[in-house]
Scaffold this motif. Structure first.
Motif, PDB file in Angstrom:
ATOM      1  N   THR A   1       0.787  -1.087   0.014  1.00 15.92           N
ATOM      2  CA  THR A   1      -0.149   0.140   0.071  1.00 15.92           C
ATOM      3  C   THR A   1       0.887   1.325   0.049  1.00 15.92           C
ATOM      4  N   LEU A   2       1.824   1.237   0.927  1.00 16.20           N
ATOM      5  CA  LEU A   2       2.620   2.450   0.973  1.00 16.20           C
ATOM      6  C   LEU A   2       3.675   2.676   0.099  1.00 16.20           C
TER       7      LEU A   2
ATOM      8  N   SER B   1       4.109   2.614  -3.389  1.00 16.58           N
ATOM      9  CA  SER B   1       3.031   2.862  -4.325  1.00 16.58           C
ATOM     10  C   SER B   1       4.028   2.915  -5.596  1.00 16.58           C
TER      11      SER B   1
ATOM     12  N   ARG C   1      -5.242  11.499   1.332  1.00 16.63           N
ATOM     13  CA  ARG C   1      -5.218  10.355   0.529  1.00 16.63           C
ATOM     14  C   ARG C   1      -5.906  10.582  -0.989  1.00 16.63           C
TER      15      ARG C   1
ATOM     16  N   TRP D   1      -2.880  11.914  -2.856  1.00 12.70           N
ATOM     17  CA  TRP D   1      -2.043  10.781  -3.081  1.00 12.70           C
ATOM     18  C   TRP D   1      -2.612   9.699  -4.110  1.00 12.70           C
TER      19      TRP D   1
ATOM     20  N   ASP E   1      -3.031  -7.346  -2.391  1.00 12.89           N
ATOM     21  CA  ASP E   1      -1.771  -6.576  -2.216  1.00 12.89           C
ATOM     22  C   ASP E   1      -0.637  -7.690  -2.255  1.00 12.89           C
TER      23      ASP E   1
ATOM     24  N   SER F   1      -2.157   0.436  -3.866  1.00 11.81           N
ATOM     25  CA  SER F   1      -2.240   1.662  -3.143  1.00 11.81           C
ATOM     26  C   SER F   1      -3.740   2.314  -3.293  1.00 11.81           C
TER      27      SER F   1
END
Length: 501
Positions: free
Chosen positions: A54-55, A57, A129, A132, A183, A346
């Motif tokens: 997730t982080l 990306s 977010r 992002w 993920d 992400s």
């Protein structure tokens, strides 16, 4: 070399696999809590891999090779900050979160401080977010898909919409379980594709095209080992940046905290974070190696660089360009799928966590305030799915209006994507570590922190580098918050004692 039929088959097969995982995960979602927290029974290893995916990306997947090509390996020094970040998060933050019986991280702020702090945190998080997710989708298509597929840039918004809708479908169907499972699959695709790229580009270099040739690295210049706020990149600067970013994100972001709460205990949550942290460190090293290999390839084959220029001028676009011109059919499709995987993992997590915050921190609070009948699990489940879908469409449409920000992709991440990271953590720091903190002082501290971030990022306050946005806004916000809370408490004591302190 054009995108072959084999490449298309691989990419389409990957996309269909994501939809299948979403469908299979949807059958286990009976309540909104299942959708949000997976019944609090998620496997710590899978949660850790999911948090990493997730982080980490597409922004990271694309920006790190470009950063390595343009400026050298200084940014890798950030890995030295990971043990300290792991200790801080595992020792001081995760245990406090796991003590709270909440679904949204921002419920904690209302419990500890008050309603206004919670409202500001929700605003910060949704802004963070949304920016992002929009930047990820746009960058994936504009910086990666355009050179790989060799298509016209006018198609970027439309491809962004298609990619977003596909992600929205499997996220809406499966909730956090679909997010975590996709993920995990996407993480292995990212790692495998990257390793294959490194192996293949090395095999293409002839014996006289050495990676050890000093001329390949001549544009890097010398490295600065100090700490200098007015310089863009030094070893000291990047260590501080990574430490602050890691702690602030792990300690305030719903995407991270939601995953901690999906596990059974603090020990499991800490293990998940540890896996995420070192997974990010490993892939950062691999991306740096890939950057060096791609840089060497184009150094020895400069005629392949499109529109002329040097490897320095086209640093961000060389990795995607190599995927198209340097890799054989099949492997090109696999790397393309890896880039899509990084973006979709992400986006799916951002949609799931944002929809959770909107449901728990906005809609449910309005229902309670309006004294409406409490909603049941089935209606909450339907509602959060609708929120995810609508939010995904808004992210897709926003790519039409994404403003142009100067700098390479790494700079854009600091200016736009990380703009609100520290102000959000300031609120949690006040709630968790300042016993005398007040609602009013915390709100003012958060707003002040954001003001500092904006002044540095877009107005170059005192010539401070954009890589110091997070650090200065964090220190400034906490300092003001502590001082104002102290003053607030003195005033309260004074009122209670008839004007005497």
């Amino acid at each position: 070399m054009n995108f072959s039929i084999i490449d298309w088959i691989i990419v389409i097969a990957y996309l269909l696999l994501m939809l299948l995982i979403g469908y299979l995960s949807s059958r286990n979602n009976k309540t909104a809590e299942d959708y949000i927290l997976g019944g609090k029974t998620m496997n710590p290893f899978m949660i850790g891999i999911s948090l990493f995916a997730t982080l980490f990306s597409t922004l990271s997947y694309l920006s790190y090779p470009g950063e390595m090509i343009k400026y050298g390996p200084v940014f890798l020094a950030g890995i030295l900050a990971l043990p300290l970040a792991n200790w801080i998060v595992g020792k001081f933050l995760i245990p406090k979160f796991m003590q709270m019986n909440v679904k949204s991280a921002y419920e904690i702020l209302e419990i500890q401080l008050g309603t206004n702090t919670r409202k500001l945190a929700v605003f910060f998080f949704l802004c963070l977010r949304f920016l992002w997710m929009t930047t990820i989708i746009y960058a994936t298509v504009d910086i990666a898909m355009v050179p790989i597929l060799n298509i016209d840039r006018s198609l970027v918004p439309y491809i962004s919409i298609a990619l977003s809708i596909l992600t929205v479908i499997y996220t809406t169907m499966g909730g956090i379980k679909a997010v975590v499972r996709t993920d995990v699959a996407q993480s292995f695709i990212m790692f495998f594709g990257l390793i294959m790229t490194i192996v293949f580009v090395i095999s293409q270099l002839s014996p006289d095209q050495s990676l050890l040739n000093p001329s390949v690295y001549a544009h890097w210049g010398s490295f600065d080992w100090g700490i200098h706020p007015t310089k863009r990149m030094t070893v000291g600067n990047i260590i501080i940046l990574i430490l602050v970013i890691q702690v602030c994100t792990a300690g305030s972001d719903q995407m991270a905290i939601q995953r901690y709460l999906s596990t059974k205990s603090s020990k499991d949550a800490s293990s998940s974070y540890n896996i995420s942290l070192w997974g990010g460190g490993l892939i950062k090293i691999l991306l740096a190696i890939a950057g060096i290999c791609v840089m060497a390839f184009f150094f020895y084959n400069p005629e392949i660089i499109e529109n002329g220029g040097t490897i320095y001028d086209h640093a961000d676009s060389l990795f995607p360009l190599y995927i198209r011109v340097g890799l054989p059919p099949g492997l090109t499709g696999l790397i393309t799928a890896a880039l899509l995987a990084a973006a979709m993992s992400s986006l799916s997590s951002g949609l799931n966590s944002s929809s959770t915050v909107i449901l728990e921190d906005i809609l449910k609070k309005r229902k309670k305030k309006g004294r409406q009948a409490p909603s049941d699990d089935k209606s909450d489940l339907k509602l959060i799915k609708k929120i995810s879908f609508i939010l995904g469409i808004l992210v897709a449409l926003s790519t039409f209006f994404l403003p142009y920000i100067t700098g390479n992709l790494f700079d854009i991440i600091q200016k736009v994507v990380n703009l609100v990271v520290a102000p959000l953590f300031v609120l949690f720091f006040m709630a968790l570590f300042v016993p005398y903190a007040t609602d009013r002082s915390s709100v003012l501290a958060g707003v002040f922190s954001l003001a500092i971030a904006i002044l540095i990022a877009f107005f170059e306050l005192f010539g401070i580098s954009s890589l110091w946005v997070t650090t200065f806004s964090l220190v400034g916000g906490i300092t003001l918050g502590v001082l104002l809370s102290f003053i607030d408490n003195l005033l309260i004591i004074k009122r209670n004692n008839g004007g005497k302190v």
